[in-house]
Design a protein around this motif. Structure first.
Motif, PDB file in Angstrom:
ATOM      1  N   PRO A  57       0.785  -1.234   0.000  1.00 29.43           N
ATOM      2  CA  PRO A  57       0.000   0.000   0.000  1.00 29.43           C
ATOM      3  C   PRO A  57       0.817   1.284   0.000  1.00 29.43           C
ATOM      4  O   PRO A  57       0.341   2.309  -0.464  1.00 29.43           O
ATOM      5  N   ASN A  58       2.030   1.244   0.519  1.00 24.45           N
ATOM      6  CA  ASN A  58       2.849   2.461   0.601  1.00 24.45           C
ATOM      7  C   ASN A  58       4.025   2.439  -0.367  1.00 24.45           C
ATOM      8  O   ASN A  58       5.027   3.111  -0.158  1.00 24.45           O
ATOM      9  N   ASP A  59       3.883   1.667  -1.433  1.00 20.91           N
ATOM     10  CA  ASP A  59       4.974   1.496  -2.389  1.00 20.91           C
ATOM     11  C   ASP A  59       5.460   2.824  -2.975  1.00 20.91           C
ATOM     12  O   ASP A  59       6.650   3.045  -3.139  1.00 20.91           O
ATOM     13  N   LEU A  60       4.538   3.723  -3.267  1.00 21.79           N
ATOM     14  CA  LEU A  60       4.905   5.034  -3.822  1.00 21.79           C
ATOM     15  C   LEU A  60       5.841   5.783  -2.886  1.00 21.79           C
ATOM     16  O   LEU A  60       6.863   6.316  -3.309  1.00 21.79           O
ATOM     17  N   PHE A  61       5.524   5.809  -1.592  1.00 26.95           N
ATOM     18  CA  PHE A  61       6.332   6.555  -0.614  1.00 26.95           C
ATOM     19  C   PHE A  61       7.674   5.869  -0.387  1.00 26.95           C
ATOM     20  O   PHE A  61       8.691   6.524  -0.207  1.00 26.95           O
ATOM     21  N   PHE A  62       7.679   4.551  -0.421  1.00 31.91           N
ATOM     22  CA  PHE A  62       8.906   3.767  -0.316  1.00 31.91           C
ATOM     23  C   PHE A  62       9.842   4.100  -1.482  1.00 31.91           C
ATOM     24  O   PHE A  62      11.016   4.386  -1.291  1.00 31.91           O
ATOM     25  N   LYS A  63       9.320   4.102  -2.690  1.00 33.85           N
ATOM     26  CA  LYS A  63      10.149   4.335  -3.880  1.00 33.85           C
ATOM     27  C   LYS A  63      10.619   5.785  -3.992  1.00 33.85           C
ATOM     28  O   LYS A  63      11.687   6.039  -4.524  1.00 33.85           O
ATOM     29  N   ARG A  64       9.824   6.733  -3.502  1.00 34.86           N
ATOM     30  CA  ARG A  64      10.186   8.158  -3.603  1.00 34.86           C
ATOM     31  C   ARG A  64      11.064   8.650  -2.468  1.00 34.86           C
ATOM     32  O   ARG A  64      11.512   9.791  -2.485  1.00 34.86           O
ATOM     33  N   ALA A  65      11.303   7.840  -1.463  1.00 30.04           N
ATOM     34  CA  ALA A  65      12.033   8.286  -0.271  1.00 30.04           C
ATOM     35  C   ALA A  65      13.395   8.859  -0.636  1.00 30.04           C
ATOM     36  O   ALA A  65      14.118   8.306  -1.465  1.00 30.04           O
ATOM     37  N   GLY A  66      13.742   9.976  -0.002  1.00 28.64           N
ATOM     38  CA  GLY A  66      15.025  10.634  -0.229  1.00 28.64           C
ATOM     39  C   GLY A  66      16.096  10.156   0.738  1.00 28.64           C
ATOM     40  O   GLY A  66      17.191  10.705   0.771  1.00 28.64           O
ATOM     41  N   SER A  67      15.796   9.159   1.529  1.00 30.77           N
ATOM     42  CA  SER A  67      16.743   8.556   2.455  1.00 30.77           C
ATOM     43  C   SER A  67      16.535   7.049   2.375  1.00 30.77           C
ATOM     44  O   SER A  67      15.673   6.584   1.629  1.00 30.77           O
ATOM     45  N   ASP A  68      17.304   6.291   3.127  1.00 24.68           N
ATOM     46  CA  ASP A  68      17.127   4.844   3.115  1.00 24.68           C
ATOM     47  C   ASP A  68      15.697   4.491   3.504  1.00 24.68           C
ATOM     48  O   ASP A  68      15.155   5.032   4.475  1.00 24.68           O
ATOM     49  N   ALA A  69      15.093   3.617   2.729  1.00 23.85           N
ATOM     50  CA  ALA A  69      13.730   3.172   3.015  1.00 23.85           C
ATOM     51  C   ALA A  69      13.691   1.655   2.909  1.00 23.85           C
ATOM     52  O   ALA A  69      14.431   1.051   2.135  1.00 23.85           O
ATOM     53  N   TYR A  70      12.830   1.082   3.704  1.00 22.62           N
ATOM     54  CA  TYR A  70      12.665  -0.367   3.734  1.00 22.62           C
ATOM     55  C   TYR A  70      11.178  -0.661   3.691  1.00 22.62           C
ATOM     56  O   TYR A  70      10.362   0.110   4.188  1.00 22.62           O
ATOM     57  N   GLN A  71      10.863  -1.787   3.094  1.00 26.93           N
ATOM     58  CA  GLN A  71       9.472  -2.198   3.022  1.00 26.93           C
ATOM     59  C   GLN A  71       9.432  -3.708   3.161  1.00 26.93           C
ATOM     60  O   GLN A  71      10.238  -4.411   2.554  1.00 26.93           O
ATOM     61  N   MET A  72       8.531  -4.183   4.002  1.00 26.16           N
ATOM     62  CA  MET A  72       8.394  -5.623   4.106  1.00 26.16           C
ATOM     63  C   MET A  72       6.941  -5.999   4.356  1.00 26.16           C
ATOM     64  O   MET A  72       6.140  -5.174   4.789  1.00 26.16           O
ATOM     65  N   LYS A  73       6.662  -7.243   4.029  1.00 26.04           N
ATOM     66  CA  LYS A  73       5.349  -7.819   4.257  1.00 26.04           C
ATOM     67  C   LYS A  73       5.570  -9.112   5.016  1.00 26.04           C
ATOM     68  O   LYS A  73       6.506  -9.866   4.731  1.00 26.04           O
ATOM     69  N   ILE A  74       4.713  -9.367   6.003  1.00 23.77           N
ATOM     70  CA  ILE A  74       4.772 -10.621   6.742  1.00 23.77           C
ATOM     71  C   ILE A  74       3.659 -11.505   6.201  1.00 23.77           C
ATOM     72  O   ILE A  74       2.470 -11.217   6.387  1.00 23.77           O
ATOM     73  N   ARG A  75       4.060 -12.562   5.490  1.00 27.83           N
ATOM     74  CA  ARG A  75       3.073 -13.471   4.896  1.00 27.83           C
ATOM     75  C   ARG A  75       2.220 -14.107   5.993  1.00 27.83           C
ATOM     76  O   ARG A  75       2.739 -14.583   6.985  1.00 27.83           O
ATOM     77  N   GLY A  76       0.927 -14.115   5.784  1.00 28.66           N
ATOM     78  CA  GLY A  76      -0.006 -14.721   6.728  1.00 28.66           C
ATOM     79  C   GLY A  76      -0.467 -13.790   7.832  1.00 28.66           C
ATOM     80  O   GLY A  76      -1.373 -14.123   8.580  1.00 28.66           O
ATOM     81  N   ALA A  77       0.164 -12.627   7.960  1.00 32.42           N
ATOM     82  CA  ALA A  77      -0.226 -11.667   9.007  1.00 32.42           C
ATOM     83  C   ALA A  77      -1.398 -10.831   8.526  1.00 32.42           C
ATOM     84  O   ALA A  77      -1.561 -10.579   7.332  1.00 32.42           O
ATOM     85  N   ARG A  78      -2.207 -10.407   9.467  1.00 29.78           N
ATOM     86  CA  ARG A  78      -3.328  -9.519   9.195  1.00 29.78           C
ATOM     87  C   ARG A  78      -3.166  -8.259  10.043  1.00 29.78           C
ATOM     88  O   ARG A  78      -2.343  -8.204  10.946  1.00 29.78           O
ATOM     89  N   HIS A  79      -3.990  -7.295   9.788  1.00 31.18           N
ATOM     90  CA  HIS A  79      -3.908  -6.007  10.476  1.00 31.18           C
ATOM     91  C   HIS A  79      -3.926  -6.190  12.000  1.00 31.18           C
ATOM     92  O   HIS A  79      -3.207  -5.514  12.725  1.00 31.18           O
ATOM     93  N   THR A  80      -4.732  -7.123  12.470  1.00 30.04           N
ATOM     94  CA  THR A  80      -4.861  -7.346  13.904  1.00 30.04           C
ATOM     95  C   THR A  80      -3.593  -7.910  14.540  1.00 30.04           C
ATOM     96  O   THR A  80      -3.438  -7.835  15.760  1.00 30.04           O
ATOM     97  N   ASN A  81      -2.676  -8.456  13.743  1.00 31.06           N
ATOM     98  CA  ASN A  81      -1.415  -8.966  14.285  1.00 31.06           C
ATOM     99  C   ASN A  81      -0.498  -7.855  14.787  1.00 31.06           C
ATOM    100  O   ASN A  81       0.474  -8.123  15.478  1.00 31.06           O
ATOM    101  N   PHE A  82      -0.783  -6.615  14.442  1.00 34.76           N
ATOM    102  CA  PHE A  82       0.125  -5.523  14.740  1.00 34.76           C
ATOM    103  C   PHE A  82      -0.227  -4.765  16.018  1.00 34.76           C
ATOM    104  O   PHE A  82       0.308  -3.710  16.280  1.00 34.76           O
TER     105      PHE A  82
END
Length: 149
Positions: A57-82
């Motif tokens: 969902p935040n791929d645009l902001f990840f790709k446009r970042a002017g500093s180091d950026a990281y993006q990850m997805k946890i397979r099998g996790a849902r919003h409530t896991n956070f």
């Protein structure tokens, strides 16, 4: 921050020089960040969306970042896991949002990656965990986008 708190963390980091690094846990970004690129290290950590398992969902902001950026997805996790829900067991999960990953495992993943990120960008420590996918965390789809000086 988690969910809307994750969006608030991004907003804080584009508007306040006190922010040195930030993490968004499963929150969709909105606010000034739509027009202002991140200039501090930032980490987007996402659940696996049922409606689009390959989406970030935040791929645009990840790709446009002017500093180091990281993006990850946890397979099998849902919003409530956070949040605290994994600590209370499966009975508190809604039937349409059931994770397929153990809640304690998600907490472990979040702790290790968050601590490693903040240690690197606030304390200057080194770790290979943020360099790419890790065999120790096969549930994680990981990407980095290092800013070019």
């Amino acid at each position: 921050g988690v969910s809307k708190g994750g969006a608030a963390a991004g907003q804080f980091c584009v508007n306040d020089t006190r922010c040195k690094a930030g993490i968004n846990l499963t929150g969709f970004m909105y606010g000034d960040i739509v027009n202002i690129d991140l200039q501090v290290p930032f980490f987007f950590i996402n659940e696996e969306e049922l409606w689009c398992p390959d989406c970030y969902p935040n791929d645009l902001f990840f790709k446009r970042a002017g500093s180091d950026a990281y993006q990850m997805k946890i397979r099998g996790a849902r919003h409530t896991n956070f949040g605290d829900y994994p600590l209370y067991g499966w009975f508190i999960q809604s039937s349409g949002d059931k994770p397929t990953i153990d809640g304690q495992r998600v907490i472990q993943i979040l702790n290790v990656y968050s601590l490693t990120f903040f240690d690197k960008h606030l304390k200057g420590t080194t770790s290979t965990l943020l360099d790419g996918p890790s065999a120790d965390f096969s549930e994680v789809v990981f990407m980095s986008n290092h800013a070019v000086p």
